[in-house]
Design a protein around this motif. Structure first.
Motif, PDB file in Angstrom:
ATOM      1  N   ASN A 272       0.822  -1.211   0.000  1.00  0.00           N
ATOM      2  CA  ASN A 272       0.000   0.000   0.000  1.00  0.00           C
ATOM      3  C   ASN A 272       0.857   1.263   0.000  1.00  0.00           C
TER       4      ASN A 272
ATOM      5  N   LEU B  72       1.811   1.664  -3.456  1.00  0.00           N
ATOM      6  CA  LEU B  72       0.668   2.172  -4.224  1.00  0.00           C
ATOM      7  C   LEU B  72       0.580   3.691  -4.079  1.00  0.00           C
ATOM      8  N   ILE B  73       0.784   4.175  -2.884  1.00  0.00           N
ATOM      9  CA  ILE B  73       0.772   5.618  -2.623  1.00  0.00           C
ATOM     10  C   ILE B  73       1.932   6.303  -3.355  1.00  0.00           C
TER      11      ILE B  73
ATOM     12  N   VAL C  63      -5.442   9.203   3.705  1.00  0.00           N
ATOM     13  CA  VAL C  63      -6.160   7.945   3.927  1.00  0.00           C
ATOM     14  C   VAL C  63      -6.203   7.654   5.421  1.00  0.00           C
TER      15      VAL C  63
ATOM     16  N   PHE D  39      -6.435   1.681   6.077  1.00  0.00           N
ATOM     17  CA  PHE D  39      -6.191   1.466   4.645  1.00  0.00           C
ATOM     18  C   PHE D  39      -4.991   0.548   4.412  1.00  0.00           C
TER      19      PHE D  39
ATOM     20  N   ASN E 134      -5.353  -3.242  -1.662  1.00  0.00           N
ATOM     21  CA  ASN E 134      -5.937  -2.100  -2.369  1.00  0.00           C
ATOM     22  C   ASN E 134      -5.450  -2.013  -3.804  1.00  0.00           C
TER      23      ASN E 134
ATOM     24  N   PHE F  22      -7.926   3.033  -3.713  1.00  0.00           N
ATOM     25  CA  PHE F  22      -7.111   4.127  -3.162  1.00  0.00           C
ATOM     26  C   PHE F  22      -7.830   5.465  -3.353  1.00  0.00           C
ATOM     27  N   GLU F  23      -8.362   5.682  -4.556  1.00  0.00           N
ATOM     28  CA  GLU F  23      -9.088   6.929  -4.838  1.00  0.00           C
ATOM     29  C   GLU F  23     -10.364   7.023  -4.002  1.00  0.00           C
TER      30      GLU F  23
ATOM     31  N   GLU G 184     -10.829   5.635  -1.085  1.00  0.00           N
ATOM     32  CA  GLU G 184     -10.407   5.858   0.302  1.00  0.00           C
ATOM     33  C   GLU G 184     -10.084   7.334   0.535  1.00  0.00           C
ATOM     34  N   LYS G 185      -9.419   7.970  -0.422  1.00  0.00           N
ATOM     35  CA  LYS G 185      -9.076   9.391  -0.283  1.00  0.00           C
ATOM     36  C   LYS G 185     -10.332  10.250  -0.228  1.00  0.00           C
TER      37      LYS G 185
END
Length: 223
Positions: free
Chosen positions: A78, A81-82, A132, A136, A141, A146-147, A149-150
């Protein structure tokens, strides 16, 4: 470190015998000995049972990662991913600029690889940076989740901001007449003001003292 040596190390750390492990797995002691001598490869079910038993990830058990924490791989993915298309150096600089806190690129890389589990405080910083919630990091994810969650985080922050504003203490203005102002300014009133402060700090409501004040006034008139 390969699986055979890792299994032996984990077993010895907990002072367990090969027989103890065999009984848990439902296998013979000879089978466990074969694993530790690298003469036999475990199937996935055995790997999963052993990982659960020792409280580590399957990747750690196979020697793929150096961090024992079972969540390290998921957290690492994750964080990656970020990071997106940024280098670890660019991500470090971005966090520093936005959060005013430095997380070294080398550490970010270890986290992303699942080789080191971030401290709780570090995870809080990365979560706030990315917009997030901390939860998370502990689930699988994708860019889509991810989008989402934001967006959810943004709504929660706005709601918390509104609730906080509504809870701001309201200041009540108390109008003091000129006569009271003059009395407060007198030196002879200091003892009374100190007494009033003590009563306030004790949490005694003024209404409780009214009968006592009336009694004192009545006795003063009689005298």
């Amino acid at each position: 470190m390969d699986f055979s040596r890792m299994l032996k190390q984990l077993r010895e750390e907990k002072s367990l015998s090969q027989k103890d492990i065999a009984e848990y797995l439902g296998l013979t002691r000879q089978a466990v000995a074969s694993y530790e001598l690298a003469k036999r490869e475990p199937d996935y079910d055995v790997l999963k049972k052993l990982a659960d038993y020792f409280g580590v990830s399957v990747d750690y058990l196979l020697g793929r990662v150096k961090c024992k924490d079972v969540n390290a791989i998921t957290v690492g993915r994750n964080i990656d991913l970020i990071r997106g298309n940024m280098t670890f150096k660019e991500m470090s600089e971005s966090i520093s600029k936005k959060m005013g806190t430095m997380i070294f690129p080398e550490m970010l890389e270890l986290y992303a690889r699942g080789e080191r589990m971030p401290f709780s405080a570090t995870l809080k910083i990365i979560a706030k940076y990315a917009g997030v919630r901390e939860t998370f990091f502990y689930t699988h994810n994708t860019l889509l989740t991810f989008e989402r969650e934001k967006e959810l985080y943004k709504r929660e922050e706005e709601l918390n901001s509104v609730n906080h504003a509504n809870k701001e203490p309201k200041v009540e203005l108390i109008l003091i007449d000129d006569e009271l102002k003059k009395w407060i300014a007198k030196e002879s009133s200091i003892d009374y003001l100190r007494l009033a402060k003590s009563i306030q700090e004790a949490g005694i409501p003024p209404a409780v003292l009214e009968p006592l004040i009336k009694t004192i006034k009545s006795n003063s008139r009689v005298d």
